[in-house]
Write an enzyme that holds these catalytic residues in place. Structure first.
Site, PDB file in Angstrom:
ATOM      1  N   CYS A  78       0.835  -1.210   0.000  1.00  0.00           N
ATOM      2  CA  CYS A  78       0.000   0.000   0.000  1.00  0.00           C
ATOM      3  C   CYS A  78       0.863   1.250   0.000  1.00  0.00           C
ATOM      4  O   CYS A  78       0.344   2.358   0.155  1.00  0.00           O
ATOM      5  CB  CYS A  78      -0.953  -0.008   1.201  1.00  0.00           C
ATOM      6  SG  CYS A  78      -0.081  -0.167   2.768  1.00  0.00           S
ATOM      7  N   GLU A 108      -2.383   1.197  -4.359  1.00  0.00           N
ATOM      8  CA  GLU A 108      -1.883  -0.125  -3.958  1.00  0.00           C
ATOM      9  C   GLU A 108      -1.146  -0.715  -5.168  1.00  0.00           C
ATOM     10  O   GLU A 108      -1.578  -0.508  -6.307  1.00  0.00           O
ATOM     11  CB  GLU A 108      -3.089  -0.987  -3.583  1.00  0.00           C
ATOM     12  CG  GLU A 108      -2.778  -2.279  -2.936  1.00  0.00           C
ATOM     13  CD  GLU A 108      -3.074  -2.274  -1.428  1.00  0.00           C
ATOM     14  OE1 GLU A 108      -3.635  -1.295  -0.913  1.00  0.00           O
ATOM     15  OE2 GLU A 108      -2.708  -3.272  -0.795  1.00  0.00           O
TER      16      GLU A 108
HETATM   17  C1  LIG Z   1      -1.812  -4.294   4.768  1.00  0.00           C
HETATM   18  S1  LIG Z   1      -2.402  -5.374   6.027  1.00  0.00           S
HETATM   19  C2  LIG Z   1      -2.657  -6.823   5.066  1.00  0.00           C
HETATM   20  C3  LIG Z   1      -3.542  -7.873   5.656  1.00  0.00           C
HETATM   21  C4  LIG Z   1      -4.079  -8.949   4.703  1.00  0.00           C
HETATM   22  N1  LIG Z   1      -3.105  -9.387   3.752  1.00  0.00           N
HETATM   23  C5  LIG Z   1      -5.336  -8.488   3.995  1.00  0.00           C
HETATM   24  O1  LIG Z   1      -5.350  -8.413   2.775  1.00  0.00           O
HETATM   25  O2  LIG Z   1      -6.341  -8.206   4.672  1.00  0.00           O
HETATM   26  C6  LIG Z   1      -0.945  -5.659   6.930  1.00  0.00           C
HETATM   27  C7  LIG Z   1      -1.073  -6.627   8.096  1.00  0.00           C
HETATM   28  O3  LIG Z   1       0.220  -6.763   8.705  1.00  0.00           O
HETATM   29  C8  LIG Z   1       0.057  -6.902  10.098  1.00  0.00           C
HETATM   30  N2  LIG Z   1       1.366  -6.496  10.690  1.00  0.00           N
HETATM   31  C9  LIG Z   1       1.800  -5.261  10.967  1.00  0.00           C
HETATM   32  N3  LIG Z   1       3.070  -5.303  11.406  1.00  0.00           N
HETATM   33  C10 LIG Z   1       3.450  -6.602  11.391  1.00  0.00           C
HETATM   34  C11 LIG Z   1       4.652  -7.298  11.720  1.00  0.00           C
HETATM   35  N4  LIG Z   1       5.727  -6.654  12.145  1.00  0.00           N
HETATM   36  N5  LIG Z   1       4.673  -8.633  11.558  1.00  0.00           N
HETATM   37  C12 LIG Z   1       3.597  -9.306  11.113  1.00  0.00           C
HETATM   38  N6  LIG Z   1       2.419  -8.712  10.799  1.00  0.00           N
HETATM   39  C13 LIG Z   1       2.350  -7.385  10.926  1.00  0.00           C
HETATM   40  C14 LIG Z   1      -1.136  -6.019  10.434  1.00  0.00           C
HETATM   41  O4  LIG Z   1      -1.752  -6.448  11.626  1.00  0.00           O
HETATM   42  C15 LIG Z   1      -2.028  -6.214   9.197  1.00  0.00           C
HETATM   43  O5  LIG Z   1      -2.960  -7.244   9.403  1.00  0.00           O
END
Ligand SMILES: C[S@@+](CC[C@H](N)C(=O)[O-])C[C@H]1O[C@@H](n2cnc3c(N)ncnc32)[C@H](O)[C@@H]1O
Length: 387
Positions: free
Chosen positions: A344, A378
């Site tokens: 994003c 995106e």
């Molecule tokens: C852009 S969202 C994408 C979620 C999923 N792919 C979707 O399409 O709904 C990014 C995700 O990364 C998680 N996140 C943020 N920092 C992270 C980290 N350091 N390690 C793992 N997950 C993380 C957030 O909780 C979020 O759910």
């Protein structure tokens, strides 16, 4: 754009352009940015948004105008956003939110207005809606929510056929449920998802479906899949059909719970979801640290680290937050034959692809206009390891 506040409201920042013009502007900007990393003959795929009513989650401040500033009684309630100068702008409609949110907004504010117990100290309102009409409204307060509030809010739930959550400092009141149910048709297959309040969801559902289909169409399904930042399994569940075994990780407890439930709802049994940050996952896979959470998981059985073997084909899918990949995760990603990257934030994607294209070639690249009328876009990239 047919909106009374277009050009005044600070939410749609590209208000001096038509839908097509703002998309052309973003396309040219990203084409120039990624030009030196994309193979010369590769064209960029463009996935458009609906031009109005495309956002299925939205949040507004609640603004109060007092007839009598001294008594502060019976204020007039309205939704509010920041205007382009960051001042408060009262609004009574929004053209980018879904049809259902748009219809509910005036009815809800009128109902809140009529009940002092519901409107007093209310400062924010969040909507989460599905394409099937499920609606969750979170009302956020500067006061403790007492029994009387629960009684009135429950009545409003029934009257408007919505679910309501009340939030205040250290308090969360779920009246009937804290999720919505969504049904999506993805590549002609039907999927059911539960989206929980507080978990990540993609805001633009029509673009989201096309993003998942784009990934499905451009992924070589073979062997096992490793996914980081999986959220509630939005990509994981459809992608699992192309792979033998899937290991998916995510930092949020709420999202991992949803992901496991979404697996059950879709009768999927080849995914293992683990709550873990990407940084921790790299340590676990590299056997730098032991994790109690992994006591029942045989990480090595996925053969993600055996990419040197001729007969093993490995794939990693990443969809990180705006910061992109940290150094250790980026290094891990390089070990995989196929990299699927949804981003994003084109700035951090560019930084990461500068490194990843030293070992991999970009096979497909796309722009998904999730956030129409804003500078945001995106991106998607599919890379394969050079032999
Ligand atoms: C852009 S969202 C994408 C979620 C999923 N792919 C979707 O399409 O709904 C990014 C995700 O990364 C998680 N996140 C943020 N920092 C992270 C980290 N350091 N390690 C793992 N997950 C993380 C957030 O909780 C979020 O759910």
């Amino acid at each position: 754009m047919n909106c009374n506040y277009f050009g005044k409201c600070g939410s749609c920042t590209l208000h001096d352009k038509t839908y097509e013009m703002q998309l052309d502007y973003k396309y040219e900007r990203e084409k120039n940015r990624f030009d030196n990393l994309l193979p010369k003959d590769l064209s960029i795929d463009i996935i458009k948004s609906e031009t109005e009513q495309f956002r299925y989650r939205a949040e507004f401040r609640i603004w109060k105008t007092f007839k009598d500033n001294e008594t502060k009684e019976s204020p007039l309630l309205s939704y509010a956003m920041n205007d382009t100068e960051k001042n408060t702008l009262e609004i009574d409609q929004c053209s980018i939110v879904s049809n259902d949110i748009s219809s509910l907004m005036p009815i809800l504010i009128k109902s809140l207005q009529e009940k002092e117990i519901l409107s007093q100290k209310l400062f924010s309102c969040e909507f989460l809606n599905s394409t099937t009409g499920d609606m969750l409204v979170t009302l956020i307060y500067h006061k403790k929510l007492e029994e009387k509030w629960k009684v009135e809010a429950s009545l409003l739930e029934k009257e408007l056929n919505i679910s309501i959550i009340g939030r205040s400092r250290k308090q969360k009141e779920i009246l009937s449920k804290d999720f919505i149910e969504e049904k999506l048709s993805i590549s002609e297959q039907s999927y059911t998802f539960q989206y929980k309040e507080g978990g990540f969801t993609q805001p633009n559902t029509q673009v989201n479906v096309q993003m998942i289909e784009w990934v499905l169409n451009h992924t070589k399904g073979k062997g096992n899949l490793c996914e980081l930042y999986c959220g509630g399994g939005n990509f994981t569940i459809p992608l699992s059909k192309k792979f033998d075994q899937v290991l998916a990780t995510e930092i949020s407890k709420t999202s991992i719970k949803s992901a496991k439930l979404n697996c059950e709802l879709n009768n999927i049994s080849n995914i293992e979801f683990i709550r873990m940050s990407s940084e921790e996952f790299v340590e676990a896979l590299n056997e730098v640290r032991d994790f109690r959470r992994l006591k029942d998981v045989n990480l090595q059985s996925y053969n993600f680290k055996n990419s040197a073997k001729q007969d093993e084909f490995t794939t990693i899918f990443v969809d990180p937050p705006r910061a992109g990949l940290d150094d250790t995760t980026r290094n891990l990603t390089k070990d995989f034959h196929q990299i699927l990257y949804i981003s994003c934030n084109p700035e951090t994607l560019y930084r990461d692809l500068e490194q990843l294209t030293k070992t991999h070639t970009i096979q497909h690249f796309a722009l998904f206009d999730q956030f129409a009328y804003t500078n945001h876009i995106e991106c998607g990239a599919v890379l394969s390891k050079r032999v």
